[in-house]
Design an enzyme around this catalytic site. Structure first.
Site, short mmCIF file in Angstrom:
data_model
loop_
_atom_site.label_atom_id
_atom_site.label_comp_id
_atom_site.label_asym_id
_atom_site.label_seq_id
_atom_site.Cartn_x
_atom_site.Cartn_y
_atom_site.Cartn_z
N HIS A 1 0.86 -1.19 0.00
CA HIS A 1 0.00 0.00 0.00
C HIS A 1 0.89 1.23 0.00
CE1 HIS A 1 -3.48 2.54 0.88
NE2 HIS A 1 -2.68 3.20 1.71
N ARG B 1 -16.08 11.04 6.75
CA ARG B 1 -14.88 11.78 7.17
C ARG B 1 -14.49 12.81 6.12
NH1 ARG B 1 -10.84 7.28 7.58
NH2 ARG B 1 -9.38 8.95 8.03
N SER C 1 -8.33 2.38 8.60
CA SER C 1 -8.96 2.37 7.29
C SER C 1 -8.07 1.61 6.28
CB SER C 1 -9.20 3.82 6.84
OG SER C 1 -9.48 3.90 5.49
#
Ligand code: URA
Length: 434
Positions: free
Chosen positions: A85, A171, A186
């Site tokens: 990621h 958010r 998240s």
């Protein structure tokens, strides 16, 4: 459970219990059940922004979100199951090179990627600049392809971590994105739901990134490591430089072309260094290599002996590409080419990644809002890196535009700073946290 009481406990600085956190996740997974309203969920997020969460709370939230929808089951596929990621950056085409490298080293990679919004591009948009490439695979096809060739990538499936989907959307419109535990949970919930056991986090830091300072990046990295400890995940985290664009190419097709160049053993030196470092770190974290030095050799070899290139070929073909890697490198970029030249001689002191990213968005290579369409062929090639010597009149940027690039040229001219004295190059990996 009383939702107001749950919010008040966080507001007053207490820890939320496992039951309370699981209640919040159930509420976010199925809003129509009415356990908590959207304003109540958003109020809780704001309380977290101010009060934070403990490592145990953050891990509980992460796991509950990971379990809130479908999960990718990689049982039966060769281990280790890995994923990477990036927190997002300008010119960040790392996935396009790193995934084939990892597969060439014998790891199984299943990845879900997003579209770009704002100055940081998205891998899905980049891959969609390849004619025929399919970016929406079902979970079954994803797993079958990973079983066959060692890697597969798809866009976000709506039923993966639906609780995160709801909370993130709230958010986004309530000023509560910027919370370290909410960001960490998240990101990692999606990785866990995606089936990974070993995860590499490329934590970008600088003007072109979400985390602008080294301290903020380290705080996010430490929070992720805390979650990994609680949940027994194998996590490797590198804090990497995003104060200047990554590599030379910024855009969509132009970045795919640079990724293919790198898979062919070439490419910009700093980008090549980054993918080798990240691949090596993953090999060590996954327990495949015994030392960082051995892992670096293996990672480097995958680029130089053609095995990563072969994996990329198999990958693109499996996902429907109608052209070969070589043909992709010959696809035309946007038709109006403009060169921007150095205004001074000396050394490059700074190339503001944020400004370059914004210019590419303005050219049509990124989105200002969710529905915007992307022009795949526009982009910028950054011909210099911080620390390079430069002579007045030398080309520092090439712009590929579909409309008048005058404004882009003016902005890019302001994005670069020169020094009359020598400037040290910036290391691409700033810190390794695992
Ligand atoms: N990216 C995510 O996936 N989640 C966040 O909270 C922030 C960035």
């Amino acid at each position: 459970m009383n939702p107001v009481r749950v919010i008040e406990r966080k507001r007053d600085g207490h820890e939320n219990s496992r039951e309370e956190l699981e209640f919040i996740v159930r509420a976010a997974t199925n809003l129509s059940a009415g356990l908590m309203s959207e304003p109540q969920l958003a109020a809780w997020c704001m309380a977290v922004v101010w009060r934070g969460m403990s490592a145990a709370e953050t891990a509980t939230l992460t796991l509950a979100m990971a379990q809130s929808g479908d999960r990718v089951d990689l049982a039966g596929l060769p281990k280790p199951w890995v994923d990477k990621h990036s927190t997002g950056g300008v010119g960040d085409k790392t996935t396009l090179v790193l995934l084939p490298m990892l597969a060439a080293c014998g790891l199984t990679c299943v990845k879900m990627s997003g579209r770009g919004l704002g100055k940081t591009g998205g891998t899905i948009d980049k891959l969609e600049s390849i004619p025929g490439f399919q970016t929406a695979l079902s979970i079954d096809s994803l797993v079958a392809q990973a079983n066959q060739i060692g890697l597969a990538l798809t866009g976000q499936t709506p039923n993966l971590t639906p609780a995160d989907g709801t909370l993130y959307a709230l958010r986004d419109v309530t000023g509560t994105v910027k919370s370290i535990p909410l960001i960490a949970s998240s990101v990692l919930s999606k990785k866990i739901a995606g089936g990974a056991e070993v995860i590499s986090i490329d934590l970008k830091c600088g003007s072109g990134a979400f985390m602008q300072t080294h301290e903020e990046a380290r705080e996010l990295g430490d929070c992720m490591l805390g979650i990994a400890r609680e949940l027994d995940l194998h996590l490797g985290i590198e804090i990497t430089d995003m104060d200047q664009p990554l590599g030379s190419a910024v855009g969509n097709l132009i970045e795919v072309q640079e990724a293919i160049e790198t898979l062919s053993g070439g490419g910009p030196a700093r980008f090549r260094e980054l993918v080798i470092e990240l691949c090596a770190s993953m090999l060590v974290t996954a327990g495949v290599a015994l030392s960082h030095a051995a892992a670096m050799t293996q990672a480097r070899a995958s680029l130089d002996d053609g095995t990563a290139h072969q994996k990329a070929h198999a990958w693109f073909l499996a996902q429907g590409a109608s052209v070969s890697l070589q043909e992709i490198t010959a696809l035309p970029l946007a038709p109006i080419k403009n060169e921007i030249k150095a205004t001074q001689s000396g050394w490059i002191k700074r190339i503001d990644a944020g400004v370059v990213g914004e210019v590419v968005v303005d050219l049509g290579g990124g989105r200002r809002s969710k529905g915007d369409t992307i022009h795949p062929g526009v982009g910028v090639r950054v011909q210099k890196a911080v620390g390079d010597p430069v002579a007045a009149g030398e080309v520092v940027f090439e712009v590929y535009a579909a409309h008048d690039p005058t404004e882009a040229a003016q902005q890019l001219t302001r994005a670069i700073e020169y020094s009359p004295t020598e400037v040290a190059p910036r290391p691409v990996v700033m810190e390794r946290l695992a």
